[in-house]
Write an enzyme that holds these catalytic residues in place. Structure first.
Site, PDB file in Angstrom:
ATOM      1  N   LYS A  44       0.833  -1.216   0.000  1.00  0.00           N
ATOM      2  CA  LYS A  44       0.000   0.000   0.000  1.00  0.00           C
ATOM      3  C   LYS A  44       0.862   1.259   0.000  1.00  0.00           C
ATOM      4  O   LYS A  44       0.348   2.377  -0.062  1.00  0.00           O
ATOM      5  CB  LYS A  44      -0.922   0.023   1.223  1.00  0.00           C
ATOM      6  CG  LYS A  44      -2.009  -1.020   1.235  1.00  0.00           C
ATOM      7  CD  LYS A  44      -3.159  -0.649   2.166  1.00  0.00           C
ATOM      8  CE  LYS A  44      -2.781  -0.502   3.583  1.00  0.00           C
ATOM      9  NZ  LYS A  44      -3.982  -0.305   4.459  1.00  0.00           N
ATOM     10  N   LYS A  46       2.631   2.242   2.601  1.00  0.00           N
ATOM     11  CA  LYS A  46       2.522   2.837   3.940  1.00  0.00           C
ATOM     12  C   LYS A  46       3.579   2.218   4.854  1.00  0.00           C
ATOM     13  O   LYS A  46       3.855   1.032   4.784  1.00  0.00           O
ATOM     14  CB  LYS A  46       1.136   2.532   4.542  1.00  0.00           C
ATOM     15  CG  LYS A  46       0.016   3.448   4.088  1.00  0.00           C
ATOM     16  CD  LYS A  46      -1.204   3.256   5.006  1.00  0.00           C
ATOM     17  CE  LYS A  46      -2.081   4.479   4.978  1.00  0.00           C
ATOM     18  NZ  LYS A  46      -3.204   4.400   5.925  1.00  0.00           N
TER      19      LYS A  46
HETATM   20  N1  C2G Z   1     -10.596   6.903   9.034  1.00  0.00           N
HETATM   21  C1  C2G Z   1     -11.610   7.802   9.358  1.00  0.00           C
HETATM   22  N2  C2G Z   1     -11.273   9.051   9.773  1.00  0.00           N
HETATM   23  C2  C2G Z   1      -9.972   9.423   9.885  1.00  0.00           C
HETATM   24  C3  C2G Z   1      -8.943   8.510   9.572  1.00  0.00           C
HETATM   25  C4  C2G Z   1      -9.285   7.231   9.142  1.00  0.00           C
HETATM   26  O1  C2G Z   1     -12.813   7.478   9.263  1.00  0.00           O
HETATM   27  N3  C2G Z   1      -9.684  10.688  10.302  1.00  0.00           N
HETATM   28  C5  C2G Z   1     -10.996   5.557   8.590  1.00  0.00           C
HETATM   29  C6  C2G Z   1     -10.519   5.228   7.165  1.00  0.00           C
HETATM   30  O2  C2G Z   1     -11.434   5.759   6.214  1.00  0.00           O
HETATM   31  C7  C2G Z   1     -10.511   3.700   7.185  1.00  0.00           C
HETATM   32  C8  C2G Z   1     -10.142   3.386   8.653  1.00  0.00           C
HETATM   33  O3  C2G Z   1     -10.387   4.585   9.418  1.00  0.00           O
HETATM   34  O4  C2G Z   1     -11.817   3.191   6.916  1.00  0.00           O
HETATM   35  C9  C2G Z   1      -8.695   2.973   8.803  1.00  0.00           C
HETATM   36  O5  C2G Z   1      -7.882   4.008   8.282  1.00  0.00           O
HETATM   37  P1  C2G Z   1      -6.426   3.603   7.720  1.00  0.00           P
HETATM   38  O6  C2G Z   1      -5.714   2.813   8.747  1.00  0.00           O
HETATM   39  O7  C2G Z   1      -5.780   4.830   7.127  1.00  0.00           O
HETATM   40  O8  C2G Z   1      -6.849   2.611   6.541  1.00  0.00           O
HETATM   41  P2  C2G Z   1      -6.334   2.570   5.030  1.00  0.00           P
HETATM   42  O9  C2G Z   1      -4.856   2.769   4.969  1.00  0.00           O
HETATM   43  O10 C2G Z   1      -7.233   3.450   4.262  1.00  0.00           O
HETATM   44  O11 C2G Z   1      -6.555   1.006   4.694  1.00  0.00           O
HETATM   45  O12 C2G Z   1      -7.974  -2.532   1.938  1.00  0.00           O
HETATM   46  C10 C2G Z   1      -8.307  -1.301   2.515  1.00  0.00           C
HETATM   47  C11 C2G Z   1      -7.138  -0.672   3.218  1.00  0.00           C
HETATM   48  O13 C2G Z   1      -6.496  -1.592   4.087  1.00  0.00           O
HETATM   49  C12 C2G Z   1      -7.624   0.534   4.000  1.00  0.00           C
END
Ligand code: C2G
Length: 134
Positions: A44, A46
């Site tokens: 990803k 990250k």
């Molecule tokens: N999120 C949120 N508000 C934020 C930050 C994050 O609602 N201020 C939500 C994201 O939209 C996601 C969840 O929290 O649904 C987890 O965020 P991340 O760890 O950044 O997930 P991400 O890297 O988007 O991974 O296959 C899908 C991926 O693994 C999603």
């Protein structure tokens, strides 16, 4: 029993994550989190501060979370939906209409919840870095 599934890295667990998990749980009775492994984070693009085991233990301590499973690939989602008999897949709105989730609509509901503004793991890392530099 309505089973809900969501995915993420969940690094540096913060109130934006908790808001998402709380609202996801409100959509059913059982919440599964597909937690990105360290290897999948590389795919990803990250780099998490905490490793998978630490992020898993922190998520398992959240009252809304019933099960944490590893997310190793983009492609595993349909298998997960079938394996865990998922009724609803939930993601934050930054994923709205993403083809990585929309194809699941043939097998379960897909719901996007508004992201919590003003907080993100990357912002936290940037701000902590600035503090350290001062
Ligand atoms: N999120 C949120 N508000 C934020 C930050 C994050 O609602 N201020 C939500 C994201 O939209 C996601 C969840 O929290 O649904 C987890 O965020 P991340 O760890 O950044 O997930 P991400 O890297 O988007 O991974 O296959 C899908 C991926 O693994 C999603």
């Amino acid at each position: 029993m309505i089973r809900v599934l969501t995915y993420g890295t969940y690094d540096l667990l913060h109130y934006g994550h908790i808001n998402l998990l709380r609202r996801a749980k409100e959509l059913g009775d059982y919440l599964i989190v597909g937690l990105s492994t360290d290897a999948f984070n590389e795919i990803k693009g990250k780099t998490a501060f905490h490793d998978y085991e630490t992020r898993k233990r922190m998520l398992e301590a959240v009252r809304y979370v019933d099960l944490v499973i590893p997310e190793d690939t983009w492609e595993q989602k349909l298998d997960d939906v079938k394996t865990y008999q998922v009724d609803v897949v939930v993601m934050g709105s930054d994923w709205k209409d993403s083809p990585r989730f929309e194809y699941l609509r043939d097998y379960c509901k897909v719901v996007y919840l508004d992201r919590t503004p003003g907080i993100s793991s990357s912002d936290i890392k940037d701000k902590l870095h600035l503090v350290k530099e001062e």
